[in-house]
Design an enzyme around this catalytic site. Structure first.
Site, mmCIF file in Angstrom:
data_model
loop_
_atom_site.group_PDB
_atom_site.id
_atom_site.type_symbol
_atom_site.label_atom_id
_atom_site.label_comp_id
_atom_site.label_asym_id
_atom_site.label_seq_id
_atom_site.Cartn_x
_atom_site.Cartn_y
_atom_site.Cartn_z
ATOM 1 N N CYS A 106 -4.235 21.729 -54.566
ATOM 2 C CA CYS A 106 -5.363 21.419 -55.448
ATOM 3 C C CYS A 106 -6.083 22.687 -55.908
ATOM 4 O O CYS A 106 -6.463 23.512 -55.080
ATOM 5 C CB CYS A 106 -6.338 20.509 -54.700
ATOM 6 N N CYS A 112 -14.423 21.760 -53.777
ATOM 7 C CA CYS A 112 -14.525 20.304 -53.642
ATOM 8 C C CYS A 112 -14.422 19.903 -52.166
ATOM 9 O O CYS A 112 -13.593 20.417 -51.432
ATOM 10 C CB CYS A 112 -13.409 19.638 -54.444
ATOM 11 N N CYS A 115 -10.929 16.791 -49.947
ATOM 12 C CA CYS A 115 -9.765 16.839 -49.050
ATOM 13 C C CYS A 115 -9.896 18.044 -48.116
ATOM 14 O O CYS A 115 -9.665 19.170 -48.543
ATOM 15 C CB CYS A 115 -8.479 16.948 -49.859
ATOM 16 N N PHE A 334 -12.571 -10.387 -41.518
ATOM 17 C CA PHE A 334 -12.855 -9.306 -42.479
ATOM 18 C C PHE A 334 -11.664 -9.287 -43.462
ATOM 19 O O PHE A 334 -10.999 -8.273 -43.642
ATOM 20 C CB PHE A 334 -13.014 -7.945 -41.794
ATOM 21 N N ASN A 339 -5.497 -9.704 -48.332
ATOM 22 C CA ASN A 339 -4.454 -8.672 -48.237
ATOM 23 C C ASN A 339 -3.481 -8.931 -47.080
ATOM 24 O O ASN A 339 -2.268 -8.788 -47.231
ATOM 25 C CB ASN A 339 -5.174 -7.322 -48.058
ATOM 26 N N ASP A 403 -10.028 -6.559 -39.368
ATOM 27 C CA ASP A 403 -9.972 -5.327 -40.167
ATOM 28 C C ASP A 403 -11.398 -5.003 -40.631
ATOM 29 O O ASP A 403 -11.717 -5.137 -41.811
ATOM 30 C CB ASP A 403 -9.033 -5.565 -41.362
ATOM 31 N N CYS A 429 -10.665 1.410 -39.699
ATOM 32 C CA CYS A 429 -10.823 2.574 -40.566
ATOM 33 C C CYS A 429 -11.665 3.646 -39.889
ATOM 34 O O CYS A 429 -11.847 4.721 -40.455
ATOM 35 C CB CYS A 429 -11.361 2.211 -41.944
HETATM 36 C C1 LIG Z 1 -11.944 -2.728 -44.382
HETATM 37 S S1 LIG Z 1 -12.242 -4.088 -45.435
HETATM 38 C C2 LIG Z 1 -10.765 -5.020 -45.128
HETATM 39 C C3 LIG Z 1 -10.462 -6.108 -46.119
HETATM 40 C C4 LIG Z 1 -9.046 -6.671 -46.044
HETATM 41 N N1 LIG Z 1 -8.632 -6.990 -44.706
HETATM 42 C C5 LIG Z 1 -8.053 -5.770 -46.728
HETATM 43 O O1 LIG Z 1 -7.122 -5.288 -46.050
HETATM 44 O O2 LIG Z 1 -8.171 -5.551 -47.929
HETATM 45 C C6 LIG Z 1 -13.490 -4.919 -44.585
HETATM 46 C C7 LIG Z 1 -13.941 -6.223 -45.184
HETATM 47 O O3 LIG Z 1 -14.968 -6.759 -44.340
HETATM 48 C C8 LIG Z 1 -15.951 -7.366 -45.142
HETATM 49 N N2 LIG Z 1 -17.188 -7.378 -44.334
HETATM 50 C C9 LIG Z 1 -18.067 -6.375 -44.148
HETATM 51 N N3 LIG Z 1 -19.050 -6.762 -43.321
HETATM 52 C C10 LIG Z 1 -18.788 -8.050 -42.971
HETATM 53 C C11 LIG Z 1 -19.438 -8.999 -42.126
HETATM 54 N N4 LIG Z 1 -20.563 -8.690 -41.478
HETATM 55 N N5 LIG Z 1 -18.883 -10.219 -41.990
HETATM 56 C C12 LIG Z 1 -17.741 -10.531 -42.631
HETATM 57 N N6 LIG Z 1 -17.077 -9.668 -43.436
HETATM 58 C C13 LIG Z 1 -17.601 -8.448 -43.614
HETATM 59 C C14 LIG Z 1 -16.008 -6.515 -46.397
HETATM 60 O O4 LIG Z 1 -16.529 -7.246 -47.483
HETATM 61 C C15 LIG Z 1 -14.545 -6.130 -46.579
HETATM 62 O O5 LIG Z 1 -13.875 -7.048 -47.409
#
Ligand SMILES: C[S@@+](CC[C@H](N)C(=O)[O-])C[C@H]1O[C@@H](n2cnc3c(N)ncnc32)[C@H](O)[C@@H]1O
Length: 484
Positions: A106, A112, A115, A334, A339, A403, A429
């Site tokens: 880059c 920046c 990264c 979540f 997905n 997730d 994450c």
């Molecule tokens: C890391 S993302 C994962 C989404 C999905 N599993 C994917 O792979 O695309 C976390 C998700 O948790 C949801 N989220 C965040 N806080 C939450 C809560 N307190 N209760 C339920 N869902 C929540 C967010 O809206 C988001 O869609």
């Protein structure tokens, strides 16, 4: 089945990566330049911190985190911040380079902050992230051999399908569009970005020009770019209504076949399409039934790296396998737009999916209906202990996939520890909150079976992970006779 990780007494914070634990108050302290003990002119870098900085020690043994330095290097540094337990510095001169140092692809690397690991060769980046994951799990007393950590990787450039770019207009009217600098909120203007997919990177220079042609560029807070299947979308954060500028954006987008949405208003932010995508926004995910198409909204959560996302879904399907009985109940928590829920339903699981955002919950329901899959889409707050306990009680799931966002899912893992759920697949994450939450699962009788490091953000120190836990022995509720 024997667990993958051997259970040991939890380790104290230490390890080759010399863990820097920031407390909230640390960030509020002013910059200082004095160190508490004299540093030699040339320092040897002994390790790499979890956030990708070189680690050196002062003669008195104080830890020094050096931005841009790699293990094995000899460097001259400038200290820019001192703290009680450690100091922070950046590289002033590289005296002897490590064999793992590479020339970053880059052109904006010096300024920046996007990264932070580009100067480290790719294999070493991935090895480092696997070490970080194993060290964080070791804190909970689980020793995982590095060779057992599966690595889910993608191309190292042109991988990112989503980005948010800051916009600033300086005192002379100069337009800055880009990412934050290191250690600062200052914006670094970029006209291309090696990690963005080409259809997004190629828009940066035209976007600069377009911002410069607006009547009121100061009313643009930031821009978001999204590349879904065959469609690029731009979302403009418009701080105050500017009809003439919106007309300019419309013309700009029409010319390029780009969909444009506007997030308007200061307190009550509302979304409106300015140029609607003709066929909506779609992304593709793998499944046992072949590729599935998911509708996605411009502000929905979407995994940033499509290739790594594909590998994570394949890994989830592989680790969980086909259901152990017909219609085995599975909770996907979540769940976003489905997905993981849809591919798992396509493998034969009876999936109930829970998501916090009402918009994403209804998108998930539509996606399941569109794919002719029977998924129950539920909206709920998964940080609420009462809701979580009720959910586990009423669904009686045998498998839970979770997730969560970066803050993790402590209330949920506490509840899982007391549940009869036999398998838990945790997709994280943030490895630090994963490690914290894993402690509850391990205390509740789960053992770790599989671990993967998902290199979602190549060239950064950020890592995602997947861990499969399986309950060993009787669950807490088994053996408790209902008749007392
Ligand atoms: C890391 S993302 C994962 C989404 C999905 N599993 C994917 O792979 O695309 C976390 C998700 O948790 C949801 N989220 C965040 N806080 C939450 C809560 N307190 N209760 C339920 N869902 C929540 C967010 O809206 C988001 O869609």
């Amino acid at each position: 089945m024997a667990g993958l990780g051997k259970r040991r007494p939890p380790r104290q914070r230490s390890g080759v990566s010399g863990l820097a634990h920031k407390r909230p108050s640390d960030t509020r302290r002013a910059y200082q330049t004095d160190t508490s003990d004299e540093l030699p002119d040339v320092l040897e870098i002994q390790g790499l911190s979890h956030d990708g900085r070189g680690i050196a020690r002062s003669p008195a043994g104080k830890t020094l985190f050096v931005e841009g330095a790699l293990p094995g290097e000899r460097v001259r540094v400038a200290v820019h911040r001192t703290r009680k337990r450690y100091d922070e510095a950046h590289l002033r001169e590289l005296i002897e380079a490590a064999p793992t140092r590479v020339t970053p692809p880059c052109p904006y690397i010096e300024r920046c902050g996007g990264c932070d690991l580009q100067h480290l060769e790719l294999d070493a980046q991935r090895r480092h992230k696997a070490v970080v994951l194993s060290e964080l799990l070791a804190r909970q007393g689980v020793e995982v051999d590095l060779e057992r950590i599966e690595v889910l990787a993608s191309d190292d450039v042109a991988y990112r399908r989503r980005a948010r770019l800051g916009v600033r207009v300086d005192a002379d009217g100069g337009i800055h569009l880009g990412f934050r600098a290191r250690r600062s909120h200052r914006l670094v203007s970029v006209e291309s970005c090696t990690v963005l997919v080409p259809e997004l990177s190629s828009l940066l220079a035209p976007l600069h020009q377009q911002l410069a042609s607006l009547e009121a560029p100061r009313q643009v807070g930031h821009l978001e770019l999204l590349a879904s299947d065959g469609q690029v979308t731009l979302v403009i954060r418009q701080l105050r209504e500017q009809p003439a500028d919106l007309a300019r954006w419309r013309a700009w987008a029409d010319e390029r076949g780009i969909a444009v949405g506007v997030l308007a208003g200061r307190e009550q932010v509302r979304f409106e399409w300015l140029v609607t995508p003709p066929r909506g926004l779609q992304v593709t995910v793998p499944s046992a039934r072949g590729p599935l198409s998911l509708g996605v909204g411009p502000s929905d959560f979407l995994q940033a790296n499509a290739q790594v996302n594909q590998r994570m879904i394949e890994t989830a399907l592989d680790w969980l396998g086909t259901p152990r009985r017909v219609d085995e109940p599975l909770l996907d928590l979540f769940a976003g737009i489905g997905n993981f829920s849809l591919p798992l339903a396509a493998s034969g699981y009876a999936v109930s999916a829970v998501e916090g955002s009402p918009e994403m919950t209804s998108r998930l329901a539509d996606n399941a209906a569109g794919a002719d899959l029977d998924v129950a889409a539920l909206q709920g707050n998964l940080h609420d202990e009462g809701q979580v306990a009720r959910l586990l009680r009423t669904h009686d799931a045998e498998v839970v996939v979770l997730d969560p966002p970066r803050e993790g899912a402590e209330a949920l893992c506490r509840a899982l520890a007391k549940s009869t759920v036999s398998r838990v697949l945790y997709i994280a994450c943030d490895p630090a909150t994963l490690s914290r939450d894993a402690a509850h699962l391990l205390q509740g009788g789960y053992r770790l079976q599989r671990v993967a490091m998902a290199d979602m953000f190549v060239h950064t120190s950020h890592l995602e992970s997947m861990v499969l836990f399986e309950r060993q022995g009787p669950s807490p509720r088994q053996g408790v006779r209902k008749d007392g």
